[in-house]
Motif scaffolding. Structure first.
Motif, PDB file in Angstrom:
ATOM      1  N   PHE A   5     -40.586  38.343 -18.743  1.00 18.93           N
ATOM      2  CA  PHE A   5     -40.609  38.572 -20.115  1.00 18.93           C
ATOM      3  C   PHE A   5     -40.367  40.119 -20.325  1.00 18.93           C
ATOM      4  CE2 PHE A   5     -43.150  40.493 -23.483  1.00 18.93           C
ATOM      5  CZ  PHE A   5     -42.740  39.770 -24.385  1.00 18.93           C
ATOM      6  N   ASN A   6     -40.588  40.977 -19.627  1.00 19.29           N
ATOM      7  CA  ASN A   6     -40.465  42.535 -19.792  1.00 19.29           C
ATOM      8  C   ASN A   6     -38.777  42.560 -19.633  1.00 19.29           C
ATOM      9  OD1 ASN A   6     -42.852  43.299 -20.542  1.00 19.29           O
ATOM     10  ND2 ASN A   6     -43.510  43.675 -18.511  1.00 19.29           N
ATOM     11  N   ILE A   7     -38.344  42.136 -18.430  1.00 13.56           N
ATOM     12  CA  ILE A   7     -36.686  42.498 -18.281  1.00 13.56           C
ATOM     13  C   ILE A   7     -35.946  41.707 -19.103  1.00 13.56           C
ATOM     14  CG2 ILE A   7     -34.856  41.802 -16.648  1.00 13.56           C
ATOM     15  CD1 ILE A   7     -36.708  43.930 -15.521  1.00 13.56           C
ATOM     16  N   GLN A   8     -36.366  40.471 -19.843  1.00 13.76           N
ATOM     17  CA  GLN A   8     -35.730  39.964 -20.896  1.00 13.76           C
ATOM     18  C   GLN A   8     -35.600  40.633 -22.346  1.00 13.76           C
ATOM     19  OE1 GLN A   8     -36.335  35.542 -21.545  1.00 13.76           O
ATOM     20  NE2 GLN A   8     -35.954  35.155 -19.502  1.00 13.76           N
ATOM     21  N   GLN A   9     -37.026  41.313 -22.486  1.00 13.35           N
ATOM     22  CA  GLN A   9     -37.154  42.005 -23.578  1.00 13.35           C
ATOM     23  C   GLN A   9     -36.226  43.313 -23.390  1.00 13.35           C
ATOM     24  OE1 GLN A   9     -38.953  40.302 -25.888  1.00 13.35           O
ATOM     25  NE2 GLN A   9     -40.011  42.161 -26.312  1.00 13.35           N
ATOM     26  N   GLU A  10     -36.147  43.781 -22.413  1.00 14.95           N
ATOM     27  CA  GLU A  10     -35.244  45.024 -22.150  1.00 14.95           C
ATOM     28  C   GLU A  10     -33.562  44.636 -22.279  1.00 14.95           C
ATOM     29  OE1 GLU A  10     -34.123  48.417 -18.596  1.00 14.95           O
ATOM     30  OE2 GLU A  10     -35.808  46.921 -18.344  1.00 14.95           O
ATOM     31  N   ALA A  11     -33.582  43.458 -21.734  1.00 12.03           N
ATOM     32  CA  ALA A  11     -31.919  42.719 -21.868  1.00 12.03           C
ATOM     33  C   ALA A  11     -31.763  42.497 -23.562  1.00 12.03           C
ATOM     34  CB  ALA A  11     -31.865  41.606 -21.394  1.00 12.03           C
ATOM     35  N   GLY A  12     -32.615  42.595 -24.317  1.00 15.67           N
ATOM     36  CA  GLY A  12     -32.360  42.289 -25.625  1.00 15.67           C
ATOM     37  C   GLY A  12     -32.408  40.646 -26.022  1.00 15.67           C
ATOM     38  N   VAL A  13     -33.201  40.097 -25.401  1.00 19.57           N
ATOM     39  CA  VAL A  13     -33.268  38.431 -25.639  1.00 19.57           C
ATOM     40  C   VAL A  13     -33.198  38.070 -27.237  1.00 19.57           C
ATOM     41  CG1 VAL A  13     -35.325  38.025 -24.857  1.00 19.57           C
ATOM     42  CG2 VAL A  13     -33.717  36.448 -24.609  1.00 19.57           C
ATOM     43  N   GLU A  14     -34.289  38.845 -27.809  1.00 20.20           N
ATOM     44  CA  GLU A  14     -34.412  38.286 -29.427  1.00 20.20           C
ATOM     45  C   GLU A  14     -33.269  38.709 -30.020  1.00 20.20           C
ATOM     46  OE1 GLU A  14     -37.651  41.162 -30.441  1.00 20.20           O
ATOM     47  OE2 GLU A  14     -39.121  39.848 -29.234  1.00 20.20           O
ATOM     48  N   SER A  15     -32.293  39.341 -29.710  1.00 19.12           N
ATOM     49  CA  SER A  15     -30.936  39.422 -30.452  1.00 19.12           C
ATOM     50  C   SER A  15     -30.014  38.669 -29.949  1.00 19.12           C
ATOM     51  CB  SER A  15     -30.718  40.976 -30.907  1.00 19.12           C
ATOM     52  OG  SER A  15     -30.671  41.647 -29.612  1.00 19.12           O
ATOM     53  N   ALA A  16     -29.960  38.106 -28.838  1.00 19.71           N
ATOM     54  CA  ALA A  16     -29.004  37.425 -27.889  1.00 19.71           C
ATOM     55  C   ALA A  16     -28.559  36.310 -28.691  1.00 19.71           C
ATOM     56  CB  ALA A  16     -29.328  37.451 -26.533  1.00 19.71           C
ATOM     57  N   ASP A  17     -27.048  35.717 -28.655  1.00 22.21           N
ATOM     58  CA  ASP A  17     -26.665  34.824 -29.047  1.00 22.21           C
ATOM     59  C   ASP A  17     -26.801  33.602 -27.926  1.00 22.21           C
ATOM     60  OD1 ASP A  17     -25.616  35.350 -31.856  1.00 22.21           O
ATOM     61  OD2 ASP A  17     -24.609  36.866 -30.519  1.00 22.21           O
ATOM     62  N   LEU A  18     -26.465  34.033 -26.556  1.00 20.15           N
ATOM     63  CA  LEU A  18     -26.193  33.072 -25.599  1.00 20.15           C
ATOM     64  C   LEU A  18     -27.015  33.730 -24.229  1.00 20.15           C
ATOM     65  CD1 LEU A  18     -25.291  30.315 -24.336  1.00 20.15           C
ATOM     66  CD2 LEU A  18     -23.202  31.593 -23.928  1.00 20.15           C
ATOM     67  N   PHE A  19     -27.900  32.838 -23.553  1.00 25.71           N
ATOM     68  CA  PHE A  19     -28.498  33.190 -22.456  1.00 25.71           C
ATOM     69  C   PHE A  19     -27.944  32.176 -21.127  1.00 25.71           C
ATOM     70  CE2 PHE A  19     -31.695  33.406 -19.287  1.00 25.71           C
ATOM     71  CZ  PHE A  19     -32.225  34.601 -19.244  1.00 25.71           C
ATOM     72  N   ARG A  70     -18.532  27.709 -30.286  1.00 29.99           N
ATOM     73  CA  ARG A  70     -19.785  28.274 -31.048  1.00 29.99           C
ATOM     74  C   ARG A  70     -19.044  29.199 -32.203  1.00 29.99           C
ATOM     75  NH1 ARG A  70     -25.195  30.726 -29.862  1.00 29.99           N
ATOM     76  NH2 ARG A  70     -24.735  31.094 -32.281  1.00 29.99           N
ATOM     77  N   GLN A  71     -18.009  29.631 -31.829  1.00 27.12           N
ATOM     78  CA  GLN A  71     -17.429  30.807 -32.728  1.00 27.12           C
ATOM     79  C   GLN A  71     -16.513  30.352 -33.942  1.00 27.12           C
ATOM     80  OE1 GLN A  71     -15.447  33.028 -29.335  1.00 27.12           O
ATOM     81  NE2 GLN A  71     -16.347  34.803 -30.413  1.00 27.12           N
ATOM     82  N   ASN A  72     -16.338  28.834 -33.811  1.00 28.66           N
ATOM     83  CA  ASN A  72     -15.632  28.488 -34.910  1.00 28.66           C
ATOM     84  C   ASN A  72     -15.868  28.644 -36.309  1.00 28.66           C
ATOM     85  OD1 ASN A  72     -14.801  25.529 -32.808  1.00 28.66           O
ATOM     86  ND2 ASN A  72     -13.408  27.257 -33.159  1.00 28.66           N
ATOM     87  N   THR A  73     -14.944  29.020 -37.210  1.00 30.02           N
ATOM     88  CA  THR A  73     -15.291  29.510 -38.517  1.00 30.02           C
ATOM     89  C   THR A  73     -15.246  28.344 -39.356  1.00 30.02           C
ATOM     90  OG1 THR A  73     -13.134  30.402 -38.723  1.00 30.02           O
ATOM     91  CG2 THR A  73     -14.946  31.727 -38.268  1.00 30.02           C
ATOM     92  N   ILE A  74     -14.263  27.305 -39.199  1.00 31.42           N
ATOM     93  CA  ILE A  74     -14.011  26.504 -40.178  1.00 31.42           C
ATOM     94  C   ILE A  74     -14.344  24.960 -39.607  1.00 31.42           C
ATOM     95  CG2 ILE A  74     -12.356  27.758 -41.409  1.00 31.42           C
ATOM     96  CD1 ILE A  74     -10.213  25.943 -40.043  1.00 31.42           C
ATOM     97  N   GLY A  75     -13.953  23.790 -40.107  1.00 31.96           N
ATOM     98  CA  GLY A  75     -14.439  22.391 -39.786  1.00 31.96           C
ATOM     99  C   GLY A  75     -13.767  22.192 -38.379  1.00 31.96           C
ATOM    100  N   CYS A  76     -13.504  22.686 -37.387  1.00 27.16           N
ATOM    101  CA  CYS A  76     -12.970  22.381 -36.120  1.00 27.16           C
ATOM    102  C   CYS A  76     -13.800  23.148 -34.957  1.00 27.16           C
ATOM    103  CB  CYS A  76     -11.497  22.771 -36.178  1.00 27.16           C
ATOM    104  SG  CYS A  76     -11.269  24.320 -36.074  1.00 27.16           S
ATOM    105  N   ASN A  77     -13.521  22.291 -34.058  1.00 27.18           N
ATOM    106  CA  ASN A  77     -14.259  22.846 -32.653  1.00 27.18           C
ATOM    107  C   ASN A  77     -13.322  22.801 -31.501  1.00 27.18           C
ATOM    108  OD1 ASN A  77     -16.917  23.212 -33.665  1.00 27.18           O
ATOM    109  ND2 ASN A  77     -16.831  21.139 -34.064  1.00 27.18           N
ATOM    110  N   VAL A  78     -13.437  23.744 -30.601  1.00 26.64           N
ATOM    111  CA  VAL A  78     -12.888  23.451 -29.336  1.00 26.64           C
ATOM    112  C   VAL A  78     -13.594  22.651 -28.504  1.00 26.64           C
ATOM    113  CG1 VAL A  78     -12.408  24.772 -27.409  1.00 26.64           C
ATOM    114  CG2 VAL A  78     -12.065  26.064 -29.334  1.00 26.64           C
ATOM    115  N   GLU A  79     -13.081  21.364 -28.333  1.00 34.11           N
ATOM    116  CA  GLU A  79     -13.584  20.252 -27.627  1.00 34.11           C
ATOM    117  C   GLU A  79     -13.374  20.520 -26.038  1.00 34.11           C
ATOM    118  OE1 GLU A  79     -14.960  17.052 -28.589  1.00 34.11           O
ATOM    119  OE2 GLU A  79     -15.116  18.109 -30.584  1.00 34.11           O
ATOM    120  N   THR A  80     -12.227  21.033 -25.647  1.00 29.99           N
ATOM    121  CA  THR A  80     -11.779  21.205 -24.505  1.00 29.99           C
ATOM    122  C   THR A  80     -11.004  22.478 -24.028  1.00 29.99           C
ATOM    123  OG1 THR A  80     -11.703  18.922 -24.020  1.00 29.99           O
ATOM    124  CG2 THR A  80     -11.178  19.883 -22.257  1.00 29.99           C
TER     125      THR A  80
END
Length: 452
Positions: free
Chosen positions: A55-69, A362-372
């Motif tokens: 828990f402490n290491i994850q807190q130090e890594a900033g898990v609360e503000s992370a987008d992906l782990f 996850r970064q797409n901004t409009i109605g499309c996705n990187v499928e592959t």
């Protein structure tokens, strides 16, 4: 995005390399202080020494503000615990590496119950990659799109094929195959060719098309397109375990040479249909005794990169087998390519591609996705599949009228399962998936294909 990577082994380093090049904010966590210091300096990342499940290491890594782990340590259970802690402590998406075949049948259950975004298995991914190559042995590498309906195949242009000195347009007219030549490698140069591009013998071509059309293309140029029927596998590790199971399901005869007696006993128990030979795979007499000369394929999967390369080269001298070698660490890709081994498998790169695909989506901004997404041509180009979910500047406009970026080719349109080879008058519609190849880096949105 802020991304925390726990585990600084081969996969962790490969991930850091790919994600850092795309401008993400990285935090590297590992128990080894030397690794952490080296990688934090190399990739301009925050480095933290400690247990990623703490828990402490994850807190130090900033898990609360992370987008992906992402947890990619060498222990499956630790990776799952790291992700479970991250889900409870922060609000980020989580990806865990789980390698043990014992968990493979339970992977969906584990993912759902622990709330993981993705579970990755580099060994299973590598085994599936090898399986594709054994089904289509003329290819150096095969990437698939449109849920398996479209293939991108890479192969070497041999003089006997007769393409040297001809333009891409001439070849397509001559063969009348509905495929596209989407990339050409010539030494260190990578070209996205137009119709007037002149090919040379020993070029490495990448073609894209439906399964039926790519098979027809290989048939017409005289390269074998039918799968092999038996395989001699050197090394009985996890990849060999997964691969042998898949090969037996499609009727292959499988022989595995493994040096460790206890591992042979285990493989004999869990893969009863395979022939397990207890011996040294680098013993030339043993290889010949076990039928190397007559083997359809030789797959070198030992724990030593050098041994795998030399085994493949020895197989090249004594057989006409399809040769596949696994490489984990060696970084001299260009030197390895010059050896003429049919296919080299890099498990760490395969894993990184899947995670990078998830990050781009996850970064797409409009109605499309990187499928592959695949890094192709030794990382010098990308092949992407976009799912078009809303109208945009690229939809409902003839392709000939789109102001596309240089070094970019739209290769295929998948429209409700119908595979279209793009022509100038074709248009992209909502609901399509669009496959393209480009040397431009970091495309995350379909609008990125247009010049600004």
């Amino acid at each position: 995005m802020k991304i925390i990577i726990v585990g600084c082994g081969k996969v962790g380093v490969s991930l850091a390399e790919r994600l850092s090049s795309e401008g993400h904010d990285l935090v590297m966590v590992d128990m080894n202080p030397q690794k952490v210091e080296h990688l934090s300096n190399q990739f301009d990342a925050l480095g933290i020494v400690g247990n990623g499940a703490s828990f402490n290491i994850q807190q130090e890594a900033g898990v609360e503000s992370a987008d992906l782990f992402i947890a990619v340590t060498g222990e499956d259970e630790l990776n799952l615990l790291c992700c479970l802690m991250a889900k409870k402590t922060g609000h980020c998406d989580t990806i865990a590496r789980v390698r043990n075949p014992l968990y493979n049948k339970e992977i969906r259950f584990i993912q759902e119950k622990l709330g993981l975004s993705m579970i990755i298995n580099p060994e299973l991914t590598a085994a599936r990659e090898i399986l594709k190559l054994l089904k289509f042995p003329s290819a150096i590498k095969i990437d698939t799109f449109a849920k398996g309906r479209v293939e991108l195949l890479r192969f070497r242009l041999k003089p006997e094929i007769g393409f040297g000195g001809k333009t891409v347009m001439d070849i397509m007219r001559q063969l009348k195959c509905d495929v596209l030549i989407c990339a050409v490698e010539r030494g260190s140069e990578v070209v996205i060719p137009n119709g007037s591009f002149v090919l040379q013998d020993t070029d490495i071509l990448s073609i894209v098309g439906s399964l039926e059309n790519t098979a027809q293309f290989f048939e017409k140029i005289g390269l074998r397109s039918k799968s092999v029927k038996n395989s001699l596998i050197i090394g009985g590790g996890t990849i060999a375990h997964y691969l042998a199971q898949d090969l037996l399901k499609i009727g292959f005869r499988v022989r595995i040479i493994e040096q460790r007696k206890e591992r042979c006993d285990y493989l004999s128990e869990v893969i009863p249909g395979a022939d397990i030979i207890n011996g040294d795979g680098s013993d030339r007499d043993l290889l010949l005794e076990e039928g190397l000369t007559y083997a359809d394929s030789l797959v070198a999967l030992t724990g030593l990169d050098e041994e795998n390369i030399f085994l493949a080269l020895y197989g090249k001298l004594h057989s006409n087998a399809k040769l596949i070698a696994k490489v984990n660490k060696i970084a001299f890709d260009d030197v390895i390519d010059s050896f003429g081994i049919d296919s080299i498998i890099y498990p760490k790169y395969l894993t990184a591609d899947y995670i990078l695909q998830y990050v781009r989506a996850r970064q797409n901004t409009i109605g499309c996705n990187v499928e592959t997404l695949y890094k192709i041509l030794d990382g010098r180009a990308e092949a992407l599949e976009f799912s078009i979910k809303e109208d945009s500047p690229v939809t409902n406009v003839p392709l000939m009228d789109l102001n596309l970026k240089d070094n970019l080719l739209i290769c295929c349109i998948n429209r409700n399962g119908q595979i279209l080879t793009p022509r100038g008058q074709n248009i992209i519609k909502v609901g399509d998936t669009v496959i393209l190849v480009t040397t431009n880096r970091g495309l995350g949105d379909i609008r990125d294909i247009l010049k600004s």
